[in-house]
Design a protein around this motif. Structure first.
Motif, mmCIF file in Angstrom:
data_model
loop_
_atom_site.group_PDB
_atom_site.id
_atom_site.type_symbol
_atom_site.label_atom_id
_atom_site.label_comp_id
_atom_site.label_asym_id
_atom_site.label_seq_id
_atom_site.Cartn_x
_atom_site.Cartn_y
_atom_site.Cartn_z
ATOM 1 N N ASP A 3 9.245 -23.602 27.733
ATOM 2 C CA ASP A 3 8.824 -22.966 26.485
ATOM 3 C C ASP A 3 9.996 -22.365 25.726
ATOM 4 O OD1 ASP A 3 9.280 -21.010 28.398
ATOM 5 O OD2 ASP A 3 7.771 -19.639 27.578
ATOM 6 N N ARG A 4 11.231 -22.604 26.193
ATOM 7 C CA ARG A 4 12.426 -22.088 25.538
ATOM 8 C C ARG A 4 13.417 -23.231 25.309
ATOM 9 N NH1 ARG A 4 13.052 -16.514 26.812
ATOM 10 N NH2 ARG A 4 10.976 -15.582 26.655
ATOM 11 N N TYR A 5 14.142 -23.136 24.209
ATOM 12 C CA TYR A 5 15.193 -24.115 23.967
ATOM 13 C C TYR A 5 16.408 -23.802 24.816
ATOM 14 C CZ TYR A 5 12.769 -26.168 19.985
ATOM 15 O OH TYR A 5 11.855 -26.824 19.200
ATOM 16 N N ASP A 6 17.045 -24.857 25.321
ATOM 17 C CA ASP A 6 18.321 -24.703 25.995
ATOM 18 C C ASP A 6 19.382 -24.507 24.909
ATOM 19 O OD1 ASP A 6 20.999 -26.136 26.891
ATOM 20 O OD2 ASP A 6 19.977 -25.455 28.710
ATOM 21 N N PRO A 7 20.100 -23.377 24.907
ATOM 22 C CA PRO A 7 21.037 -23.102 23.815
ATOM 23 C C PRO A 7 22.089 -24.186 23.617
ATOM 24 C CG PRO A 7 20.625 -21.111 25.067
ATOM 25 C CD PRO A 7 19.993 -22.224 25.834
ATOM 26 N N ASP A 8 22.648 -24.699 24.715
ATOM 27 C CA ASP A 8 23.682 -25.732 24.582
ATOM 28 C C ASP A 8 23.106 -27.006 23.972
ATOM 29 O OD1 ASP A 8 26.318 -24.808 25.860
ATOM 30 O OD2 ASP A 8 24.844 -24.200 27.345
ATOM 31 N N ARG A 9 21.937 -27.409 24.421
ATOM 32 C CA ARG A 9 21.351 -28.656 23.924
ATOM 33 C C ARG A 9 21.006 -28.550 22.447
ATOM 34 N NH1 ARG A 9 17.165 -29.783 29.011
ATOM 35 N NH2 ARG A 9 18.786 -30.323 30.548
ATOM 36 N N LEU A 10 20.452 -27.406 22.040
ATOM 37 C CA LEU A 10 20.103 -27.263 20.627
ATOM 38 C C LEU A 10 21.361 -27.166 19.769
ATOM 39 C CD1 LEU A 10 17.984 -27.087 18.466
ATOM 40 C CD2 LEU A 10 17.762 -24.643 18.898
ATOM 41 N N CYS A 11 22.359 -26.427 20.209
ATOM 42 C CA CYS A 11 23.611 -26.352 19.453
ATOM 43 C C CYS A 11 24.261 -27.730 19.359
ATOM 44 C CB CYS A 11 24.570 -25.359 20.102
ATOM 45 S SG CYS A 11 24.072 -23.629 19.955
ATOM 46 N N ASP A 12 24.253 -28.483 20.454
ATOM 47 C CA ASP A 12 24.782 -29.849 20.422
ATOM 48 C C ASP A 12 24.083 -30.674 19.340
ATOM 49 O OD1 ASP A 12 26.501 -29.359 22.523
ATOM 50 O OD2 ASP A 12 25.386 -30.528 24.004
ATOM 51 N N ALA A 13 22.758 -30.583 19.306
ATOM 52 C CA ALA A 13 21.978 -31.391 18.371
ATOM 53 C C ALA A 13 22.250 -30.997 16.923
ATOM 54 C CB ALA A 13 20.491 -31.256 18.693
ATOM 55 N N LEU A 14 22.297 -29.699 16.638
ATOM 56 C CA LEU A 14 22.521 -29.249 15.269
ATOM 57 C C LEU A 14 23.910 -29.619 14.769
ATOM 58 C CD1 LEU A 14 20.775 -25.747 15.364
ATOM 59 C CD2 LEU A 14 19.936 -27.828 14.256
ATOM 60 N N VAL A 15 24.912 -29.424 15.622
ATOM 61 C CA VAL A 15 26.275 -29.799 15.233
ATOM 62 C C VAL A 15 26.364 -31.294 15.010
ATOM 63 C CG1 VAL A 15 28.667 -29.927 16.068
ATOM 64 C CG2 VAL A 15 27.362 -27.797 16.291
ATOM 65 N N VAL A 32 2.896 -35.999 11.132
ATOM 66 C CA VAL A 32 3.934 -35.474 10.245
ATOM 67 C C VAL A 32 4.456 -36.581 9.336
ATOM 68 C CG1 VAL A 32 6.274 -34.511 10.158
ATOM 69 C CG2 VAL A 32 4.621 -33.609 11.796
ATOM 70 N N ALA A 33 4.692 -37.765 9.920
ATOM 71 C CA ALA A 33 5.191 -38.883 9.130
ATOM 72 C C ALA A 33 4.167 -39.312 8.084
ATOM 73 C CB ALA A 33 5.542 -40.050 10.042
ATOM 74 N N ALA A 34 2.890 -39.365 8.465
ATOM 75 C CA ALA A 34 1.847 -39.812 7.552
ATOM 76 C C ALA A 34 1.568 -38.784 6.454
ATOM 77 C CB ALA A 34 0.568 -40.103 8.331
ATOM 78 N N ASP A 35 1.566 -37.508 6.815
ATOM 79 C CA ASP A 35 1.195 -36.457 5.861
ATOM 80 C C ASP A 35 2.346 -36.074 4.933
ATOM 81 O OD1 ASP A 35 -1.240 -36.436 7.134
ATOM 82 O OD2 ASP A 35 -0.831 -34.625 8.305
ATOM 83 N N HIS A 36 3.594 -36.155 5.432
ATOM 84 C CA HIS A 36 4.707 -35.608 4.663
ATOM 85 C C HIS A 36 5.879 -36.583 4.477
ATOM 86 C CE1 HIS A 36 2.641 -31.808 5.195
ATOM 87 N NE2 HIS A 36 2.654 -31.982 6.503
ATOM 88 N N ALA A 37 5.824 -37.746 5.123
ATOM 89 C CA ALA A 37 6.930 -38.712 5.055
ATOM 90 C C ALA A 37 8.257 -38.064 5.444
ATOM 91 C CB ALA A 37 7.031 -39.331 3.664
ATOM 92 N N VAL A 38 8.208 -37.254 6.507
ATOM 93 C CA VAL A 38 9.396 -36.572 7.009
ATOM 94 C C VAL A 38 9.842 -37.245 8.301
ATOM 95 C CG1 VAL A 38 10.285 -34.418 7.984
ATOM 96 C CG2 VAL A 38 8.859 -34.354 5.957
ATOM 97 N N THR A 39 11.123 -37.514 8.411
ATOM 98 C CA THR A 39 11.687 -38.090 9.624
ATOM 99 C C THR A 39 11.597 -37.093 10.765
ATOM 100 O OG1 THR A 39 13.245 -39.429 8.359
ATOM 101 C CG2 THR A 39 13.793 -39.027 10.660
ATOM 102 N N CYS A 40 11.175 -37.555 11.925
ATOM 103 C CA CYS A 40 11.117 -36.715 13.125
ATOM 104 C C CYS A 40 12.096 -37.289 14.145
ATOM 105 C CB CYS A 40 9.710 -36.673 13.697
ATOM 106 S SG CYS A 40 8.497 -35.876 12.623
ATOM 107 N N VAL A 41 13.013 -36.478 14.622
ATOM 108 C CA VAL A 41 14.072 -36.920 15.526
ATOM 109 C C VAL A 41 13.878 -36.267 16.892
ATOM 110 C CG1 VAL A 41 16.557 -36.957 15.947
ATOM 111 C CG2 VAL A 41 15.683 -37.272 13.625
ATOM 112 N N PRO A 42 13.639 -37.069 17.936
ATOM 113 C CA PRO A 42 13.476 -36.507 19.279
ATOM 114 C C PRO A 42 14.816 -36.235 19.949
ATOM 115 C CG PRO A 42 13.204 -38.881 19.362
ATOM 116 C CD PRO A 42 13.453 -38.527 17.912
ATOM 117 N N ALA A 43 14.834 -35.253 20.813
ATOM 118 C CA ALA A 43 16.024 -34.958 21.618
ATOM 119 C C ALA A 43 15.585 -34.194 22.850
ATOM 120 C CB ALA A 43 17.034 -34.150 20.807
ATOM 121 N N ASP A 44 16.448 -34.150 23.830
ATOM 122 C CA ASP A 44 16.197 -33.388 25.056
ATOM 123 C C ASP A 44 16.686 -31.969 24.809
ATOM 124 O OD1 ASP A 44 15.722 -32.519 27.597
ATOM 125 O OD2 ASP A 44 17.370 -33.631 28.527
ATOM 126 N N LEU A 45 15.773 -31.061 24.448
ATOM 127 C CA LEU A 45 16.172 -29.740 23.960
ATOM 128 C C LEU A 45 15.672 -28.573 24.801
ATOM 129 C CD1 LEU A 45 15.495 -30.291 20.140
ATOM 130 C CD2 LEU A 45 17.702 -30.367 21.308
#
Length: 395
Positions: free
Chosen positions: A380-392, A360-373
Motif C-alpha cells: 500500500d506504499r510506493y517504494d521511494p527508489d522505484r517511483l523516483c526512478d520512474a519519474l526521472v 481511463v483510456a475509454a473515458d479520458h483518452a489518457v495514456t496509462c503506463v505500468p511500472a513496478d512501483l
C-alpha cells in the motif's frame, strides 16, 4: 491523448537518465509536485539523490493537528506540511546542519504537565535547552528572533503539548514579516540547506470546502480526510476555497508570480500520491494554476495513491482522473484538451486492475503506463527508489 506522444510501451526505468541524475543531482531535472500532507515526504527524502531542483507547491489549508491550534491562535495559514517537506528535503549529509535540523524537528512532549511544557519552552527561549545550545551563532540568534516573536504573541492558555518547534518558529517568522510566509520559508530553507524549493501554493489563510453528491457542504480539511472525524459516506462532487463560512471566488485567489515561474520552468509536473482532494486538488484551485499548467509542454503525470483514500468514496481510477481534470479546467477552460493538463497515469502494475486502465483510456483518452512501483513489504506504499526512478525516466 497527450501532445507529447508518450508511448504506452515507454521504457521505465531509463537507466541512462537515472545514472545521469544521480551522478550530478545539483544539475538534476526540475520536477514539480502539487502536494500536501505526509504521503510524499519519504519519496522527497529519497529524491535528493536524483535532483536538488525539485519544486513542491504545498497547500496551506490544513485544519487538523497542531497546525489547527496555530491557525486558531494567530489567524494564519497552516505551516505543518510546509515544515515537514522542508525537513524531508534538507541536506542530511555531513555538509548539512544536523543541529538545526534536530531543533526544527523537535516536538514538546505530548504527555506532560503545563508546568513541564512551559519550563522546556522557557529553556528554548533563553538558550539553555540542549538543542538550542548545540546551534552555533549567528544561527542561534536568527532562530531565536522568530521564536521570541511567537512567545510574545502566544495567547494565554496556548496548548504546547506535542508542539513542533519548527512550526512555532515558522509562526513567529510569519508574524514578524508582516504576516507573510515566503520570507520565513526562505530563511528556514537556507538554514537546513534544503535541496529543492518548497512554497505555499498561495500565502493566504483559507479553508477547503467540499460539495458532496447530495448537495450538502463540508468546510475544513480535517472534516474530509477521515482521519480526525468519521469517514465520508458519499462522494465529493467538487472542492473549493472558503473563508471558513462561504465559498470564495477563485478569481480572488491568484497564484503568485513566483510560483507561476516554477511551473513555467518545470521539466515534469506531477500530481502525486496523497489525499486526492485536500492534498493534491486543493493546490489546483487558485486562479492561473490550470492555465499555467496547460501552457507548459512537458510530461504531466498523475500517480494515484496505493491503498484506500478515504476522500475518494465512490471514485474508481477513472473517477479520480475526472476529478483532477475538472479542477484544472475550472481555470484552464472547459474546452482545454486533456493532453495539455494530463499526459499520463503512472501506476503500479500489480495494484490496478486491467478494467480500471481500460476505463481511463475509454473515458479520458489518457495514456496509462505500468511500472513496478509498490514497496516489496508494504504494497500500500510506493517504494521511494522505484517511483523516483520512474519519474526521472519520464523527463
Amino acid at each position: 491523448m497527450s501532445d507529447l506522444n508518450i508511448s504506452r510501451n515507454a521504457e521505465i526505468p531509463d537507466a541512462l537518465r537515472i545514472a545521469r541524475a544521480k551522478a550530478s543531482p545539483n544539475l538534476g531535472p526540475r520536477l514539480l509536485f502539487f502536494s500536501g500532507g505526509s504521503a510524499l515526504n519519504g519519496i522527497s527524502r529519497r529524491l535528493k539523490a536524483y535532483t536538488h531542483n525539485s519544486a513542491h507547491l504545498i497547500t496551506p489549508f490544513d485544519s487538523g493537528g497542531s497546525s489547527q491550534i496555530l491557525r486558531l491562535a494567530f489567524d494564519m495559514p497552516a505551516v505543518g506540511d510546509l515544515r515537514s517537506r522542508l525537513m524531508a528535503l534538507a541536506d542530511e549529509s555531513d555538509l548539512g546542519q544536523p543541529d538545526i535540523f534536530a531543533l526544527f524537528n523537535h516536538r514538546l512532549p505530548a504527555e506532560a504537565s503545563r508546568d513541564e511544557l512551559e519550563a522546556e519552552f522557557r529553556a528554548l527561549l533563553d538558550g539553555s535547552h540542549k538543542l538550542m545550545r548545540d546551534v552555533f551563532q549567528p544561527m542561534r540568534s536568527l532562530i531565536l528572533r522568530p521564536l521570541h516573536a511567537f512567545a510574545q504573541d502566544m495567547p494565554d492558555g496556548f496548548d504546547l503539548r506535542h508542539a513542533s518547534i519548527g512550526n512555532l518558529i515558522l509562526a513567529g517568522g510569519y508574524l514578524t514579516n508582516e504576516r507573510a510566509l515566503e520570507p520565513v520559508l526562505f530563511l528556514m530553507s537556507k538554514m537546513v540547506a534544503v535541496q529543492g524549493t518548497v512554497r505555499a501554493i498561495v500565502d493566504e489563510n483559507l479553508q477547503i470546502g467540499a460539495e458532496l453528491a447530495d448537495g450538502s457542504h463540508i468546510v475544513g480539511q480535517r472534516n474530509l480526510t477521515g482521519k480526525e472525524t468519521a469517514p465520508l459516506s458519499q462522494s465529493i462532487r467538487r472542492v473549493y476555497l472558503s473563508d471558513g463560512e462561504r465559498e470564495i471566488d477563485p478569481r480572488k485567489v491568484r497564484l503568485p508570480k513566483r510560483n507561476r515561474r516554477l511551473i513555467e520552468s518545470a521539466d515534469l509536473i506531477c500530481y502525486p500520491p496523497g489525499s486526492l482532494f485536500t492534498s493534491v486538488i486543493a493546490n489546483l484551485l487558485p486562479q492561473r494554476v490550470g492555465t499555467s499548467i496547460a501552457a507548459r509542454s512537458v510530461p504531466k503525470v498523475y500517480v494515484p495513491s496505493l491503498g484506500t483514500d478515504p476522500e475518494c468514496v465512490g471514485l474508481d481510477l477513472s473517477g479520480q482522473v475526472a476529478a483532477l481534470l475538472s479542477a484544472l479546467r475550472r481555470d484552464a477552460g472547459e474546452d482545454c484538451p486533456t493532453g495539455k493538463l494530463l499526459s499520463l497515469v503512472l501506476y503500479d502494475a500489480r495494484s490496478v486492475e486491467p478494467k480500471a486502465i481500460r476505463d481511463v483510456a475509454a473515458d479520458h483518452a489518457v495514456t496509462c503506463v505500468p511500472a513496478d512501483l509498490a514497496s516489496a513489504d508494504r504494497p500500500d506504499r510506493y517504494d521511494p527508489d522505484r517511483l523516483c526512478d520512474a519519474l526521472v525516466s519520464l523527463t
